[in-house]
Design an enzyme around this catalytic site. Structure first.
Site, mmCIF file in Angstrom:
data_model
loop_
_atom_site.group_PDB
_atom_site.id
_atom_site.type_symbol
_atom_site.label_atom_id
_atom_site.label_comp_id
_atom_site.label_asym_id
_atom_site.label_seq_id
_atom_site.Cartn_x
_atom_site.Cartn_y
_atom_site.Cartn_z
ATOM 1 N N ASP A 13 0.824 -1.225 0.000
ATOM 2 C CA ASP A 13 0.000 0.000 0.000
ATOM 3 C C ASP A 13 0.856 1.273 0.000
ATOM 4 O OD1 ASP A 13 -2.128 -1.854 0.443
ATOM 5 O OD2 ASP A 13 -1.856 -1.682 2.607
ATOM 6 N N GLU B 119 -11.469 -0.045 -3.122
ATOM 7 C CA GLU B 119 -10.616 0.514 -2.055
ATOM 8 C C GLU B 119 -9.440 1.222 -2.706
ATOM 9 O OE1 GLU B 119 -9.337 -2.880 0.291
ATOM 10 O OE2 GLU B 119 -8.184 -3.723 -1.350
HETATM 11 O O1 FUB Z 1 -3.090 -3.619 3.571
HETATM 12 C C1 FUB Z 1 -4.377 -3.885 4.055
HETATM 13 C C2 FUB Z 1 -5.411 -3.575 3.033
HETATM 14 O O2 FUB Z 1 -5.172 -4.335 1.871
HETATM 15 C C3 FUB Z 1 -5.387 -2.162 2.536
HETATM 16 O O3 FUB Z 1 -5.916 -1.230 3.430
HETATM 17 C C4 FUB Z 1 -6.140 -2.343 1.272
HETATM 18 O O4 FUB Z 1 -6.082 -1.259 0.402
HETATM 19 C C5 FUB Z 1 -5.482 -3.581 0.709
HETATM 20 O O5 FUB Z 1 -4.287 -3.297 0.039
#
Ligand code: FUB
Length: 339
Positions: free
Chosen positions: A32, A239
């Protein structure tokens, strides 16, 4: 679960993936990556993935992270610096677990680190921590940002000095539990032919510590102006919000989640609606796909992650970078991370 199935498939396929780019660091697992230029250097604010006994499931319990490191790049031909632990779960009073994807911003010589975590009721909130250096350590505020919820904060500074916070994520990110503006334990999604659940955003207050306005929806529309629908898994928001500005236009990019792409839309202002344009990054090894886009030393860069460092374990990822190109019409050329 879907997460388990994808992980098993990826472990099988891992041998045939030939990544074009190496991990930025190999001493820890990272994911991320939110990249910004501060004092002419790129600072990268990633998640710090760890091994865990937690179940692999669609709520993302296997993403059990407990602290954050900050990375930096001076010059693209040099090694990446890992500045060590910048913030730990133990030092965040309101957070119980799962330090997921963070971001950071600079204002008047102070650095503000935004991060999601579950509170003691198991609800994801977004917190802020402060430092006078970009690499931290950061000191967390006593409580999360009032009115914040869900995951994946991304901060965008506009040319007029306004700062905006973008956030939200489905499934483990709990966006589907906030449809009435308050948390409900029941998941709830619009019907397949209805507008998809949107990412969220709000302007930040002058002190960077609170939301300066009610939270708004980020609507992604097709070329005819119709909102992208719940059933349109190839294009709808899931997301990993990010915003960058190119030639006066606002580019909102995001992960499509269960179709594993980074896609984007363009608007004339930071609130949208954003007109869907296409894919920036095709699926990577591992279930998640999460990125950032930054201009440094005369080039645009895409920071992203995959699971190549762990041969395909979804929750053990590594951050990478590659050049990103806008064509003469401002369209981003799609990227594939493998030969
Ligand atoms: O790293 C945990 C979660 O996985 C992140 O918050 C999301 O965007 C995904 O990458």
């Amino acid at each position: 679960s879907d997460a388990e199935r994808k992980q098993q498939l990826d472990l099988k396929k891992a041998g045939s993936f030939k990544p074009k780019n190496p991990p930025l660091v190999t001493n820890i697992y990272t994911a991320d990556p939110s990249a910004h230029v501060f004092n002419e250097k790129i600072y990268i604010y990633p998640s710090h993935d760890i091994e865990t006994d937690s179940a692999i499931n669609d709520d993302g319990d296997h993403f059990a992270m407990r602290d954050y490191h900050v990375l930096s790049i001076d010059n693209h031909s040099e090694e990446v610096t890992d500045h060590g632990v910048a913030l730990s779960l133990e030092d965040i009073k309101w957070a119980s677990k799962q330090l997921w994807a963070p971001d950071a911003a600079e204002k008047s010589g102070q650095f503000y680190f935004y991060f999601p975590a579950r509170d003691y009721d198991g609800i994801f909130r977004i917190g802020v921590a402060i430092s006078d250096t970009p690499s931290g350590p950061f000191k967390a505020q006593e409580n999360y940002i009032e009115g914040s919820f869900s995951i994946d904060p991304a901060v965008f500074k506009d040319d007029d000095g306004s700062y905006y916070l973008y956030f939200g994520g489905l499934w483990g990110g709990q966006l589907q539990n906030w449809r009435d503006g308050k948390f409900s334990i029941q998941d709830s999604y619009p019907a397949d032919n209805e507008p998809a659940l949107p990412a969220k955003m709000a302007k930040l207050s002058d002190d960077m510590l609170t939301l300066a306005e009610p939270v708004k929806d980020i609507v992604i529309v097709d070329e005819s102006g119709a909102p992208i629908t719940t059933g349109d898994n190839e294009r709808r928001f899931f997301e990993a919000s990010w915003l960058h500005k190119y030639q006066g236009k606002y580019y909102f990019s995001y992960s499509t989640g269960d179709t594993h792409k980074i896609a984007y839309g363009i608007a004339d202002n930071p609130y949208g609606p954003f007109v869907y344009q296409g894919v920036i990054l095709n699926p990577v090894l591992g279930w998640t796909n999460h990125h950032s886009i930054v201009f440094h030393q005369e080039k645009w860069w895409l920071f992203y992650h995959d699971s190549s460092l762990s041969s395909g374990k979804t929750h053990l990822r590594c951050v990478k970078k590659t050049e990103l190109i806008h064509d003469i019409n401002g369209k981003i050329l799609p990227i594939t991370a493998y030969d």
